[in-house]
Design an enzyme around this catalytic site. Structure first.
Site, mmCIF file in Angstrom:
data_model
loop_
_atom_site.group_PDB
_atom_site.id
_atom_site.type_symbol
_atom_site.label_atom_id
_atom_site.label_comp_id
_atom_site.label_asym_id
_atom_site.label_seq_id
_atom_site.Cartn_x
_atom_site.Cartn_y
_atom_site.Cartn_z
ATOM 1 N N ARG A 121 101.129 38.989 -83.475
ATOM 2 C CA ARG A 121 100.992 40.141 -83.453
ATOM 3 C C ARG A 121 100.893 40.842 -82.098
ATOM 4 N NH1 ARG A 121 94.827 42.051 -85.292
ATOM 5 N NH2 ARG A 121 93.789 41.269 -83.458
ATOM 6 N N ASN A 159 96.640 49.861 -83.630
ATOM 7 C CA ASN A 159 95.687 49.179 -83.927
ATOM 8 C C ASN A 159 94.914 48.254 -82.782
ATOM 9 O OD1 ASN A 159 93.554 47.988 -86.161
ATOM 10 N ND2 ASN A 159 94.371 46.265 -85.231
ATOM 11 N N GLU A 160 93.773 48.267 -82.481
ATOM 12 C CA GLU A 160 93.387 47.528 -81.262
ATOM 13 C C GLU A 160 94.184 47.469 -80.281
ATOM 14 O OE1 GLU A 160 89.938 44.839 -83.691
ATOM 15 O OE2 GLU A 160 92.026 43.968 -83.121
ATOM 16 N N GLU A 317 85.683 48.559 -87.647
ATOM 17 C CA GLU A 317 85.849 47.313 -87.875
ATOM 18 C C GLU A 317 84.658 46.563 -87.853
ATOM 19 O OE1 GLU A 317 89.048 44.787 -87.061
ATOM 20 O OE2 GLU A 317 90.533 46.247 -87.248
ATOM 21 N N TRP A 325 87.825 33.429 -85.342
ATOM 22 C CA TRP A 325 88.407 33.229 -83.944
ATOM 23 C C TRP A 325 87.631 32.774 -82.924
ATOM 24 C CZ3 TRP A 325 85.766 36.627 -81.345
ATOM 25 C CH2 TRP A 325 85.301 37.660 -81.907
ATOM 26 N N GLU A 365 94.138 34.938 -90.563
ATOM 27 C CA GLU A 365 92.921 35.363 -90.658
ATOM 28 C C GLU A 365 92.414 35.078 -91.892
ATOM 29 O OE1 GLU A 365 91.783 38.979 -87.829
ATOM 30 O OE2 GLU A 365 93.853 39.507 -89.039
#
Length: 683
Positions: A121, A159-160, A317, A325, A365
């Site tokens: 990603r 996102n992030e 989150e 991870w 994930e």
């Protein structure tokens, strides 16, 4: 940000009246028949908001310019019919395979020129004009389609941002870096001076000669590295601003946010500079395993609340149990799911959300915990999730309240974090985040409530300011600290502080450079310790990793402790200089959490702000306070008591017990479960 932007806690769009509870929801990972079960379980758990569409670009735009919104229409309508609001993502976090295939020039490059390919990603360059064009086109299409849908209560930009692609060393990045540098320095003479390019024949004669600090034969220019870190943070922020501008144009009434990562494992983004680009602050945080996890969580939640200026913020989150991870990923212990959530709420979060709703069956994930785990609804995790939903429902009265300001501040500086850990230093062992957290934990151990504040914030009203390892000190910051002490403030700073200016150039004349006059001492040289070495102090403390040779102490400086062994024996180790009613204390050795507590106890006489809170039970509990709006002294006070131990605690506390893992056995006290949190309301 002014209060008018906080629609989500003002007019009912995201509150007030209830805390928000939910998760990232990825229905596209599941067959349509699963969706109805998801919504039923969400209602059972008390979920009232989900973040949707975060990683769905490839399904929303399967081919360039061709959109398939049918499935997204259906799930948004289904959620809305069941009273679940949507924080809709712009879906730009990861480009679809077709974009990278057609335009490989969007792919980021590492410091040694390696291309980061699709298959994970965030495979995009923050400075790529091609990626920006496609991302903004999708953002516009989503805003035009869903801007009027009543389910959409917030926009979730990307996102992030920068989680995996912050540092891009491509030619696009090089061009953008040069533009950034020209805006910062205006002339090459100014840049050459700031970077000290006379060293190693690095003098630049043209802007086009400048590159990102790519892999080099040996140590790279420190000023160049620092500016590239600043530039990289700004480059990702610029993408945030670009998507934000599209949404503001088309849907001005819907608040916009992006999930920060204010946490121990994310050091490279200066989130204090991003706050003005969102309508409300959101954050992602994941618990560190082991005993320090609870205090680490409190530290970063505390900083997030102060980045938000004390206003409510959104926990976008965290994990219900294990992550996937780390090298080893243990599950949370009983009680920790609720404790972690309510600690965030205490520090100002009006929303508690997780990654993710349903635990993935496939993908990278799949072993990351979720609200609805692989084991299904008949599981400890889901029962805890349902229980937390009930607790958050009971805490509705706190919605919109603000954290009560403490009297002690711990200053946090991202640039000191970046620079103090650089290579070619006296030692690479010390860690800025560990030193800062150690002082925060020492305050918790003493039962003293403290705020963690960004260095650029106004901390002049705090009675005590602790600034550990404040390494990067521009002239303006030096003057602020001098004015703070002269005005009666009590400052504590530590080893390797005040050493360099904003360009990572050493302050001359002896360490601690910028603080030499304020502290009234001169350090001739640093004396870092090898692994296994230690140095004892006259007060019994033991230093590891770092000591300093103080060769000059002014007459008005009190020596609180000296070195007791090694060749530093007899030399000053901990000092305090009184300036009027203020003081400046210096700790020249890495004495750890216990040493920090000793210093704070030594300063406590005559400093009321360092007195223990009786509710803290000698540090066994953390105390956090939120206060509802109202005239000074008239609002309801919500006290969060977080048990830092594995034993029951009996806390002397009157007032209404709103929620938490505890019970009132008499009118004057509350019993808090091991690792539990209780919330007590007092008018």
């Amino acid at each position: 940000m002014d209060d008018a932007t906080y629609r989500w806690v003002k007019d009912g769009t995201l509150g007030p009246g209830r805390l928000r509870y939910g998760a990232d929801y990825n229905p596209e990972q599941w067959p349509r028949e699963v969706w109805d079960d998801d919504v039923q379980r969400m209602r059972e758990a008390g979920v009232n908001i989900v973040s949707l569409g975060i990683f769905s670009w490839a399904l929303l735009e399967p081919r360039p310019g061709e959109y398939d919104f049918g499935w997204l229409d259906e799930i948004i309508d289904l959620l809305h019919e069941n009273g679940i609001d949507v924080d809709l993502a712009t879906a730009t976090a990861s480009p679809p395979p077709w974009l990278a295939h057609r335009h490989p020039e969007i792919l980021p490059q590492t410091i040694d020129g390696t291309t980061l390919w699709p298959g994970a990603r965030q495979h995009w360059r923050p400075t790529s004009p091609v990626f920006r064009e496609h991302a903004l086109r999708l953002t516009r299409a989503l805003a035009e389609r869903y801007g009027d849908h009543p389910a959409i209560v917030a926009w979730h930009i990307s996102n992030e941002l920068g989680c995996h692609n912050l540092y891009d060393f491509s030619d696009d990045a090089a061009r953008a870096f040069r533009v950034w540098l020209q805006e910062r320095y205006e002339t090459l003479d100014a840049l050459n001076d700031a970077w000290g390019t006379a060293f190693w024949s690095q003098h630049y004669g043209a802007w086009d000669e400048i590159l990102p600090p790519r892999t080099a034969p040996t140590q790279r220019n420190p000023g160049q590295q620092l500016d590239f870190e600043r530039f990289s943070s700004d480059a990702v922020r610029d993408h945030l601003r670009a998507e934000n501008a599209v949404l503001a144009e088309l849907t001005p009434g819907i608040p916009r946010t992006t999930n920060f990562m204010v946490a121990q494992n994310v050091r490279d983004i200066d989130y204090a500079s991003w706050v003005g680009d969102v309508d409300f602050v959101s954050n992602d945080h994941y618990l560190r395993p082991g005993e320090l996890g609870r205090d680490d969580l409190s530290f970063w939640a505390n900083l997030t609340g102060n980045l938000a200026g004390g206003r409510p913020w959104f926990l976008m989150e965290h994990a219900t149990s294990a992550v996937n991870w780390r090298p080893v990923n243990p599950p949370k212990r009983p009680g920790e799911l609720q404790r972690d959530a309510l600690t965030h709420v205490g520090h100002g979060a009006d929303a508690v959300c997780y990654f993710q709703w349903r635990q993935s069956r496939a993908g990278g994930e799949r072993y990351h915990s979720a609200m609805l785990p692989h084991a299904g609804a008949d599981s400890r995790v889901f029962r805890d999730v349902v229980g937390l939903g009930e607790q958050l429902g009971a805490l509705a009265p706190i919605t919109g309240s603000r954290r009560e300001k403490a009297r002690v501040a711990v200053v946090f500086d991202y640039e000191s974090w970046w620079v103090s850990g650089r290579d070619s230093h006296p030692s690479e062992a010390p860690a800025y985040d560990a030193e800062t957290l150690g002082w925060y934990r020492a305050l918790l151990d003493l039962g003293v409530r403290a705020d963690v504040v960004p260095v650029g914030a106004d901390w002049s009203a705090y009675e005590v300011v602790v600034a550990p390892m404040l390494h990067v000190v521009p002239t303006a910051l030096r003057e602020r600290l001098e004015a703070y002490v002269s005005g009666g403030g009590q400052l504590v700073t530590t080893w390797f502080s005040g050493v360099v200016d904003e360009n990572d150039r050493v302050w001359l004349g002896g360490y601690p450079g910028a603080f030499r006059d304020l502290l009234g001492l001169t350090i001739e040289e640093f004396v870092p310790l090898l692994a296994g070495e230690s140095a004892e102090l006259s007060n019994g403390l033991v230093a590891t990793e770092w000591t300093e040779r103080i060769v000059g102490v002014d007459d008005d400086v009190e020596v609180l402790a000296t070195y007791a062994d090694t060749d530093l024996a007899g030399g000053a180790a901990i000092t305090r200089r009184t300036v009027g009613s203020g003081s400046a204390t210096y700790v020249s050795a890495a004495v750890g959490r216990e040493g920090a507590a000793w210093v704070l106890r030594a300063l406590a006489d005559g400093v009321p702000a360092l007195a223990a809170d009786p509710l803290a039970l000698d540090g066994r509990a953390e105390i956090i306070v939120r206060v509802a709006a109202g005239a000074p002294g008239a609002g309801t006070r919500f006290t969060f008591v977080a048990n830092r131990t594995d034993d029951e605690l009996t806390v002397p506390a009157a007032g209404a017990l709103l929620a938490g893992a505890g019970e009132r056995r008499d009118a004057a006290s509350v019993v808090v479960a091991p690792r539990g949190v209780v919330v007590i309301a007092q008018d």
